[in-house]
Scaffold this active site. Sequence first.
Site, PDB file in Angstrom:
ATOM      1  N   HIS A   6      41.706  44.190  43.314  1.00  0.00           N
ATOM      2  CA  HIS A   6      40.553  44.989  42.866  1.00  0.00           C
ATOM      3  C   HIS A   6      39.808  45.657  44.024  1.00  0.00           C
ATOM      4  O   HIS A   6      38.580  45.755  44.004  1.00  0.00           O
ATOM      5  CB  HIS A   6      39.574  44.112  42.070  1.00  0.00           C
ATOM      6  CG  HIS A   6      40.128  43.694  40.734  1.00  0.00           C
ATOM      7  ND1 HIS A   6      40.072  44.495  39.632  1.00  0.00           N
ATOM      8  CD2 HIS A   6      40.774  42.554  40.350  1.00  0.00           C
ATOM      9  CE1 HIS A   6      40.640  43.860  38.608  1.00  0.00           C
ATOM     10  NE2 HIS A   6      41.082  42.696  39.019  1.00  0.00           N
ATOM     11  N   ASP A  17      40.531  37.264  41.328  1.00  0.00           N
ATOM     12  CA  ASP A  17      41.292  37.374  40.078  1.00  0.00           C
ATOM     13  C   ASP A  17      42.396  38.426  40.177  1.00  0.00           C
ATOM     14  O   ASP A  17      42.329  39.331  40.994  1.00  0.00           O
ATOM     15  CB  ASP A  17      40.347  37.742  38.924  1.00  0.00           C
ATOM     16  CG  ASP A  17      39.631  39.059  39.179  1.00  0.00           C
ATOM     17  OD1 ASP A  17      39.261  39.301  40.344  1.00  0.00           O
ATOM     18  OD2 ASP A  17      39.454  39.843  38.236  1.00  0.00           O
ATOM     19  N   GLU A  18      43.388  38.268  39.315  1.00  0.00           N
ATOM     20  CA  GLU A  18      44.397  39.284  39.048  1.00  0.00           C
ATOM     21  C   GLU A  18      44.993  39.920  40.304  1.00  0.00           C
ATOM     22  O   GLU A  18      44.979  41.131  40.458  1.00  0.00           O
ATOM     23  CB  GLU A  18      43.781  40.416  38.204  1.00  0.00           C
ATOM     24  CG  GLU A  18      43.355  39.973  36.841  1.00  0.00           C
ATOM     25  CD  GLU A  18      42.855  41.142  35.988  1.00  0.00           C
ATOM     26  OE1 GLU A  18      43.434  41.337  34.914  1.00  0.00           O
ATOM     27  OE2 GLU A  18      41.905  41.843  36.397  1.00  0.00           O
ATOM     28  N   VAL A  19      45.498  39.099  41.207  1.00  0.00           N
ATOM     29  CA  VAL A  19      46.150  39.677  42.380  1.00  0.00           C
ATOM     30  C   VAL A  19      47.579  40.058  41.991  1.00  0.00           C
ATOM     31  O   VAL A  19      48.360  39.223  41.552  1.00  0.00           O
ATOM     32  CB  VAL A  19      46.155  38.676  43.550  1.00  0.00           C
ATOM     33  CG1 VAL A  19      46.704  39.346  44.807  1.00  0.00           C
ATOM     34  CG2 VAL A  19      44.757  38.143  43.789  1.00  0.00           C
ATOM     35  N   GLU A  22      41.781  32.013  38.627  1.00  0.00           N
ATOM     36  CA  GLU A  22      43.089  32.041  39.281  1.00  0.00           C
ATOM     37  C   GLU A  22      43.099  31.275  40.589  1.00  0.00           C
ATOM     38  O   GLU A  22      44.126  30.726  40.995  1.00  0.00           O
ATOM     39  CB  GLU A  22      43.539  33.481  39.575  1.00  0.00           C
ATOM     40  CG  GLU A  22      43.983  34.257  38.369  1.00  0.00           C
ATOM     41  CD  GLU A  22      42.850  35.063  37.769  1.00  0.00           C
ATOM     42  OE1 GLU A  22      41.700  34.578  37.758  1.00  0.00           O
ATOM     43  OE2 GLU A  22      43.116  36.183  37.303  1.00  0.00           O
TER      44      GLU A  22
END
Length: 529
Positions: A262, A322-324, A375
């Site tokens: 992000h 988050d969300e790597v 995460e």
Amino acid sequence: MAGSGLWFSLLLAAVLAGRAAALWPWPQYIQTSESHYAIFPHNFQFQYHVSSAAQPGCSVLDEAFQRYRDILFSSHSWQPPEPTRKHHAPEKNSLIILVVIPGCNQLPSLESVENYTLTINDDHCFLLSETVWGALRGLETFSQLVWRSPEGTFFINKTEIEDFPRFPHRGLLLDTSRHYLPLTSILDTLDVMAYNKLNVFHWHLVDDSSFPYDSFTFPELTRKGAYNPATHIYTAQDVKEVIEYARLRGIRVLAEFDTPGHTLSWGPGVPGLLTPCYSGSHPSGTFGPVNPILNSTYEFMSTFFLEVSSVFPDFYLHLGGDEVDFTCWKSNPDIQAFMKKQGFGNDFKQLESFYIQTLLNIVSAYGKGYVVWQEVFDNNVKVRPDTVIQVWREETPVHYMKEMERITKAGFRALLSAPWYLNHITYGPDWSEIYMVDPLEFKGSPQQKALVIGGEACMWGEYVDSTNLAPRLWPRAGAVAERLWSNELVTSLDFAFKRLTRFRCELLRRGVQAQPLNVGYCEQEFEQT
Ligand SMILES: *[C@@H]1O[C@H](CO)[C@@H](O)[C@H](O)[C@H]1NC(C)=O
Ligand SMILES: *[C@@H]1O[C@H](CO)[C@@H](O)[C@H](O)[C@H]1NC(C)=O
Ligand SMILES: *[C@@H]1O[C@H](CO)[C@@H](O)[C@H](O)[C@H]1NC(C)=O
């Protein structure tokens, strides 16, 4: 006491369901009656009790007195004729406030005590709290208890309230990257948060889309990463204003700078920070997450987070995580070589952990605590035992409750957000699903349950800007607010619906563009300018 008080509050809830005061969120213990007292605005004042530790000059209280006076009496839709005193009701001409510990110049924290008691009877009109934060919560409740007769006289009923929050962390996330939110939208939101007794503004400042946080150490970040570096940024002055405005309402500002994913908007301002992605054996010209294998990355993060740690005074920072997306890391030969050297094999979660651990060490060296998205826990990153883990992944309740169970079993504190993504909208009264979630509805010991410090409603900004923020937030975020404040047994949808409908009308009267819950009308809806 707790047992019988609870019984009473539930019993009363049933009795009042037909004509409930527009109290939102519902207090822990309440006793009201039909006897009531008149209030005449020109004659009424908020007063410090003589033995109160807080005295005039206490900014938090003085400004709150002014705000609540305006909220109660000076709405332009209320232009009462000079009230006649022919009423039989005795008059109350002051609310006396006694605060045990002043702390007028301090910041609210996770540990702040927000308890208060409010007593309105023949002898007293009295608000008692340990801290100014409790006094703020009590003033809000007081403002919701005052009602007005058709003739225009203000009244308050005989009432006894003993109140405190069920959870200490009751947050709302705003995303100012996908769309820039003007300062006024943020400040207006803080006002409505206070009406709902929410106490944490989680400010997701930056993301892939734009970098509006104006860093004084790295001014290129906004120059190259903001939508418009002149107009679509938050200056140091803006940030100060948000923090102080929030403080005066008993709201903490939890700043989030999400890495290593992000972060696309960081790239142009900090050459070399992001990972170059490869297509075959050549760089493709696109970039991925923060490059975790370079010393320069950590040098940058040290300097940047030193600034952030001093700009945002709350003990906690939110570090994202988050969300790597591993695709880009996988494509890059230098990263592959680093993985081999470290013995990570093909497990990119280990690389992510390597990055996050280094970052957490940097930030904890600055004396800060941190919150991270789930995460970080899921990927077994080694974190300090006092880390707070925020559960967000929008799976079924079974999944996110299992996650709450796992996190607390591992001894970490948890925040719940998964069921409270208010950016999602559906046709119909979706507030009720939001309302019926209980953050403690997982298998676990009392010690585990005690590790749940609360939750947050999230308003992600892909499809939200200042044009639709308020109606999408309110009153839906209120459902989260009551769940996190009120007793766990306050779950009647009928009772909630009646109160939330009236509270929504009250929000309209206060100038908030809160959307309707169902068919119906508010007395004052067309009188707003
Ligand atoms: C307050 O008093 C009025 C007038 O007696 C009564 O109609 C109303 O139901 C009372 N409200 C509550 C919440 O007790
Ligand atoms: C606040 O209220 C809770 C619940 O009754 C209680 O456990 C706690 O001791 C109170 N704190 C203070 C400082 O009164
Ligand atoms: C990065 O820093 C480490 C530890 O200080 C050092 O051993 C290493 O040589 C440095 N790498 C580069 C490429 O400068």
